[in-house]
Design a protein around this motif. Structure first.
Motif, PDB file in Angstrom:
ATOM      1  N   PHE A 135      47.036  34.368  43.903  1.00 39.67           N
ATOM      2  CA  PHE A 135      46.746  35.509  44.771  1.00 39.67           C
ATOM      3  C   PHE A 135      45.441  36.225  44.442  1.00 39.67           C
ATOM      4  O   PHE A 135      45.110  37.215  45.091  1.00 39.67           O
ATOM      5  N   CYS A 136      44.703  35.754  43.445  1.00 42.03           N
ATOM      6  CA  CYS A 136      43.513  36.479  43.001  1.00 42.03           C
ATOM      7  C   CYS A 136      42.241  35.998  43.688  1.00 42.03           C
ATOM      8  O   CYS A 136      41.137  36.324  43.239  1.00 42.03           O
ATOM      9  N   GLY A 137      42.374  35.236  44.760  1.00 46.06           N
ATOM     10  CA  GLY A 137      41.199  34.755  45.476  1.00 46.06           C
ATOM     11  C   GLY A 137      40.209  35.836  45.867  1.00 46.06           C
ATOM     12  O   GLY A 137      38.999  35.679  45.636  1.00 46.06           O
ATOM     13  N   PRO A 138      40.654  36.951  46.459  1.00 51.89           N
ATOM     14  CA  PRO A 138      39.702  38.013  46.814  1.00 51.89           C
ATOM     15  C   PRO A 138      38.928  38.549  45.615  1.00 51.89           C
ATOM     16  O   PRO A 138      37.738  38.872  45.734  1.00 51.89           O
ATOM     17  N   ASP A 139      39.580  38.631  44.456  1.00 48.87           N
ATOM     18  CA  ASP A 139      38.896  39.111  43.256  1.00 48.87           C
ATOM     19  C   ASP A 139      37.845  38.105  42.783  1.00 48.87           C
ATOM     20  O   ASP A 139      36.768  38.488  42.312  1.00 48.87           O
ATOM     21  N   ILE A 140      38.155  36.821  42.906  1.00 48.86           N
ATOM     22  CA  ILE A 140      37.190  35.783  42.531  1.00 48.86           C
ATOM     23  C   ILE A 140      35.978  35.811  43.468  1.00 48.86           C
ATOM     24  O   ILE A 140      34.825  35.761  43.027  1.00 48.86           O
ATOM     25  N   LEU A 141      36.246  35.887  44.759  1.00 45.73           N
ATOM     26  CA  LEU A 141      35.159  35.933  45.727  1.00 45.73           C
ATOM     27  C   LEU A 141      34.270  37.156  45.505  1.00 45.73           C
ATOM     28  O   LEU A 141      33.037  37.075  45.607  1.00 45.73           O
ATOM     29  N   LYS A 142      34.883  38.274  45.183  1.00 43.86           N
ATOM     30  CA  LYS A 142      34.108  39.491  44.907  1.00 43.86           C
ATOM     31  C   LYS A 142      33.249  39.311  43.658  1.00 43.86           C
ATOM     32  O   LYS A 142      32.090  39.743  43.617  1.00 43.86           O
ATOM     33  N   TYR A 143      33.805  38.668  42.647  1.00 44.96           N
ATOM     34  CA  TYR A 143      33.050  38.451  41.417  1.00 44.96           C
ATOM     35  C   TYR A 143      31.796  37.631  41.704  1.00 44.96           C
ATOM     36  O   TYR A 143      30.688  38.008  41.289  1.00 44.96           O
ATOM     37  N   PHE A 144      31.955  36.520  42.389  1.00 42.89           N
ATOM     38  CA  PHE A 144      30.808  35.663  42.660  1.00 42.89           C
ATOM     39  C   PHE A 144      29.796  36.358  43.575  1.00 42.89           C
ATOM     40  O   PHE A 144      28.582  36.189  43.412  1.00 42.89           O
ATOM     41  N   LYS A 145      30.271  37.144  44.521  1.00 43.14           N
ATOM     42  CA  LYS A 145      29.365  37.881  45.400  1.00 43.14           C
ATOM     43  C   LYS A 145      28.595  38.938  44.622  1.00 43.14           C
ATOM     44  O   LYS A 145      27.369  39.056  44.744  1.00 43.14           O
ATOM     45  N   HIS A 157      27.806  39.039  41.598  1.00 37.68           N
ATOM     46  CA  HIS A 157      26.881  38.487  40.616  1.00 37.68           C
ATOM     47  C   HIS A 157      25.866  37.527  41.235  1.00 37.68           C
ATOM     48  O   HIS A 157      25.193  36.780  40.524  1.00 37.68           O
ATOM     49  N   GLY A 158      25.764  37.565  42.555  1.00 35.43           N
ATOM     50  CA  GLY A 158      24.721  36.817  43.236  1.00 35.43           C
ATOM     51  C   GLY A 158      24.878  35.315  43.191  1.00 35.43           C
ATOM     52  O   GLY A 158      23.890  34.580  43.306  1.00 35.43           O
ATOM     53  N   VAL A 159      26.108  34.834  43.052  1.00 32.48           N
ATOM     54  CA  VAL A 159      26.347  33.387  42.988  1.00 32.48           C
ATOM     55  C   VAL A 159      26.522  32.812  44.383  1.00 32.48           C
ATOM     56  O   VAL A 159      25.784  31.914  44.800  1.00 32.48           O
ATOM     57  N   THR A 160      27.499  33.299  45.119  1.00 29.75           N
ATOM     58  CA  THR A 160      27.753  32.841  46.484  1.00 29.75           C
ATOM     59  C   THR A 160      28.716  33.794  47.174  1.00 29.75           C
ATOM     60  O   THR A 160      29.517  34.465  46.508  1.00 29.75           O
ATOM     61  N   GLU A 161      28.625  33.836  48.497  1.00 30.85           N
ATOM     62  CA  GLU A 161      29.596  34.566  49.311  1.00 30.85           C
ATOM     63  C   GLU A 161      30.435  33.611  50.145  1.00 30.85           C
ATOM     64  O   GLU A 161      31.297  34.049  50.904  1.00 30.85           O
TER      65      GLU A 161
END
Length: 228
Positions: free
Chosen positions: A140-150, A152-156
Motif C-alpha cells: 500500500f505504500c506506492g504513493p509514498d514511493i512515487l512521492k519520494y522519487f518525485k 528527489h528528481g528521479v521520476t514522476e
C-alpha cells in the motif's frame, strides 16, 4: 509470520487471487538478486506492439529474503558487490536517490529495531531506506514511493520504476498497484556458498506453486503497466 500481521495486504491478495490472478504474476523472474540483468530495460517486455522498451530510472528493492536473509540486516559480500554494480548501471548512476530500499521490517515503523536496521543498511550500502507509515506497508505504500522519487528528481512516471523482491503478495502486487514493473526473486535470498539452504517460508512456497499453476496450467501472464 509478518505477513499474517498485515491483514489488509492479505485481504487484497486474496481478492486479486480470486478475481484477477494475473495481477499477482511478475513481469520477469530471476532466481535471486544476484541474477538481475543490467541494464534492466532491454530485458523487460515491450510497452507496445512495435517493440518499444520501457525507460527505467528507479529501482525499489526489497530487504527480507531478497537483499538479506529474512528478519536480519546481514549483508553477504556477493550482494554488496551486486548492489555496487546496480548503482553503477547507467539507469541508476545519474541520481543517488534512484535506488530505494522498501521493507516491511527495516524503516517500516518507529520501533528501535526497525529503525536500527534501516540505519545499518543506509550506512553499509549508501542507499536510502523508505520510512513507511505504519498503516501503509507494502503493497500500500506506492504513493509514498512515487512521492519520494518525485521529490528527489528521479521520476514522476511509475512506468519508469521497477520493483524487485521475493514476494508476489507484497512486492509484485506493490508494482501492480503503482503501475510499475515487477521482477520476482523466485528463490529468495541464497548464500552462494550454500545455495541449497532455503530461507523461504510457508507463504513464499505457496506463492511459488500459485505462479506455476497460473502460468503453466492457465496460461496467465502479468498485465503490462497502463500507458498514459
Amino acid at each position: 509470520m509478518p505477513f499474517l500481521s498485515n491483514v489488509p495486504a492479505l485481504r487484497l491478495t486474496l481478492a486479486y487471487a480470486v478475481h484477477d490472478p494475473s495481477s499477482l504474476l511478475p513481469h520477469r523472474t530471476i532466481p535471486t538478486l544476484l541474477s538481475l540483468p543490467l541494464p534492466i530495460s532491454p530485458w523487460l517486455p515491450s510497452l507496445d506492439g512495435a517493440g518499444q522498451k520501457p525507460r527505467i530510472r528507479a529501482l525499489v528493492l526489497d530487504k527480507d529474503n531478497t537483499l538479506c536473509p529474512p528478519q536480519t540486516a546481514k549483508l553477504h559480500p556477493s550482494y554488496i558487490n551486486k548492489i555496487e554494480k546496480i548503482r553503477e548501471s547507467p539507469e541508476f548512476s545519474q541520481n543517488a536517490h534512484s535506488i530505494l530500499i522498501v521493507s516491511n521490517t527495516a524503516g517500516s515503523s518507529p520501533d528501535l529495531e526497525h529503525e536500527a536496521e534501516a540505519k545499518q543498511l543506509e550506512l553499509e550500502l549508501g542507499l536510502p531506506v523508505l520510512r513507511q507509515h505504519p498503516d501503509r506497508k507494502k503493497p500500500f505504500c506506492g504513493p509514498d514511493i512515487l512521492k519520494y522519487f518525485k521529490d528527489h528528481g528521479v521520476t514522476e512516471d511509475p512506468k519508469e520504476i521497477v520493483v524487485v523482491g521475493d514476494r508476489l503478495a507484497t512486492d509484485v502486487l506493490l508494482a501492480r498497484e503503482m503501475g510499475s514493473w515487477s521482477i520476482w526473486c523466485r528463490n529468495g535470498w541464497r548464500n552462494p556458498a550454500m545455495p541449497g539452504r532455503d530461507y523461504r517460508g510457508f507463504f513464499s512456497k505457496m506463492e511459488n506453486r500459485f505462479e506455476k499453476v497460473m502460468r503453466g496450467g492457465f496460461g496467465k501472464a502479468a498485465p503490462l503497466p497502463k500507458v498514459t
